[in-house]
Motif scaffolding. Structure first.
Motif, PDB file in Angstrom:
ATOM      1  N   LYS A 208       0.815  -1.784   0.124  1.00  0.00           N
ATOM      2  CA  LYS A 208      -0.019  -0.249   0.146  1.00  0.00           C
ATOM      3  C   LYS A 208       1.045   1.359   0.319  1.00  0.00           C
ATOM      4  N   TYR A 211       2.378   2.045  -3.668  1.00  0.00           N
ATOM      5  CA  TYR A 211       0.841   2.453  -4.460  1.00  0.00           C
ATOM      6  C   TYR A 211       0.956   3.254  -4.032  1.00  0.00           C
ATOM      7  N   TRP A 240      -2.992  -2.210  -4.586  1.00  0.00           N
ATOM      8  CA  TRP A 240      -2.252  -2.388  -4.482  1.00  0.00           C
ATOM      9  C   TRP A 240      -0.738  -3.439  -4.907  1.00  0.00           C
TER      10      TRP A 240
END
Length: 348
Positions: A208, A211, A240
């Motif tokens: 995450k 991302y 993600w």
């Protein structure tokens, strides 16, 4: 007819009933499983076992403290089989004295020696690589070594979960086994200096963070990528996973560090015969295939096909270092994490 338990005979009967409740029943058709694995990850296996054998599985799940619970229960523990993740937890269960050795030709035929305890107190079931998650957009490299993670070129670009988490401790232990404590301490210092943020969260949180642009590379287990890619309940995790690529560290030399999920026979297993049957099933070809498909992991048994998703990560050349040797260094690795202040994050 009404039973009266108020008289002497009734008190005797009540005592017998209480003893029966307090002492675990040895049931011909039951096996009791204590597990650190999420129930949904192992239920397909347990269902298949019950369908094949008719033996019912009863599961107690916890995210910590199962060894302490079994030890506190002592000889009255209903635990038959302990299922857990990570070599450190398997070794800790053995050291806590809550497991017993098992010599079983069927299990040993399917579980290579490097993935089982020399004394027979734990056996690996699945493998997962401790790999590098890398941004598809910002990281052109497709090859890397663990050693290179301390290179200043990665300064401010790496994120990880806590250095004290068992997955990282196992990796750091493998570095000690390969290079020694002094090298590993310097390497950890360099890795810490390259962190973008203070270590936190889970392996999924590292994907995450990539991302979100908080870092460019991270350490994580392979199977989490597969679980994110197939997570229909939380579709944001698919985004993600789509933002990262999996790089297998040290693919061109000693191989990528792998860890395992595994099993042990509980010390006082009241349903021992059923427990052994379950353990033999979990090490079987059928169970290895179920694990590979549902959990996106690598089987420990050679020749069992992996899922298409896992195959998309590329070839896994596993480090051949026996996991028992890694477990020997886990306390030293934990101390090094504290010595360098790894979890304090990058220096200001």
């Amino acid at each position: 007819m009404t039973n009266n338990l108020s008289g002497p005979a009734g008190r005797i009967l009540a005592g017998i009933l209480l003893a029966a409740v307090a002492t675990p029943a040895v049931a011909a058709g039951v096996v009791n499983v204590y597990t650190y694995r999420q129930p949904e990850l192992i239920q397909p296996l347990l269902d298949a076992f019950t369908k094949e054998t008719g033996i019912e599985t009863r599961v107690i799940f916890a995210d910590r403290g199962l060894e302490e619970r079994i030890r506190a229960e002592g000889r009255n523990s209903p635990a038959d089989v302990l299922l857990t993740v990570d070599i450190n937890r398997l070794a800790a269960a053995k050291e806590a004295g809550v497991t017993q050795p098992l010599k079983d030709e069927a299990i040993e035929a399917n579980v290579p020696a490097e993935y089982r305890d020399p004394d027979g107190e734990w056996f690996g079931l699945t493998r997962r690589g401790r790999v590098v998650y890398a941004s598809k957009e910002r990281v052109p490299e497709n090859a890397i070594t663990y050693e290179e993670l301390a290179d200043p070129k990665w300064k401010g670009r790496i994120c990880t979960r806590s250095g004290q988490h068992v997955y990282n401790i196992a990796l750091f232990s493998s570095m000690i086994a390969h290079h020694g404590a002094d090298y590993t301490k310097n390497w950890l210092t360099g890795l810490k200096d390259n962190l973008a943020v203070k270590p936190a969260g889970s392996d999924r949180d590292q994907a995450k963070a990539i991302y979100a642009g908080q870092c460019d590379i991270a350490l994580g287990n392979t199977y989490y990528v597969g679980l994110m890619m197939t997570n229909d309940k939380e579709p944001e995790q698919k985004e993600w996973a789509a933002a990262i690529k999996v790089i297998m560290p040290n693919a061109n030399d000693r191989g990528t560090h792998v860890n395992i999920s595994g099993m042990s026979l509980a010390k006082y297993a009241p349903n021992r015969d059923n427990a052994v049957k379950l353990m033999e099933f979990l090490a079987s070809d059928e169970a290895q295939r179920i694990y590979a498909e549902t959990n996106q992991e690598y089987p420990v048994e050679k020749g069992i096909p992996i899922s298409d998703i896992v195959a998309s990560f590329g070839d896994l050349k596993a480090d051949s270092l026996p996991l028992a040797a890694i477990a020997d260094h886990r306390q030293e690795a934990s101390e090094l994490v504290d010595d360098v202040g790894y979890d304090d994050g990058p220096s200001s």
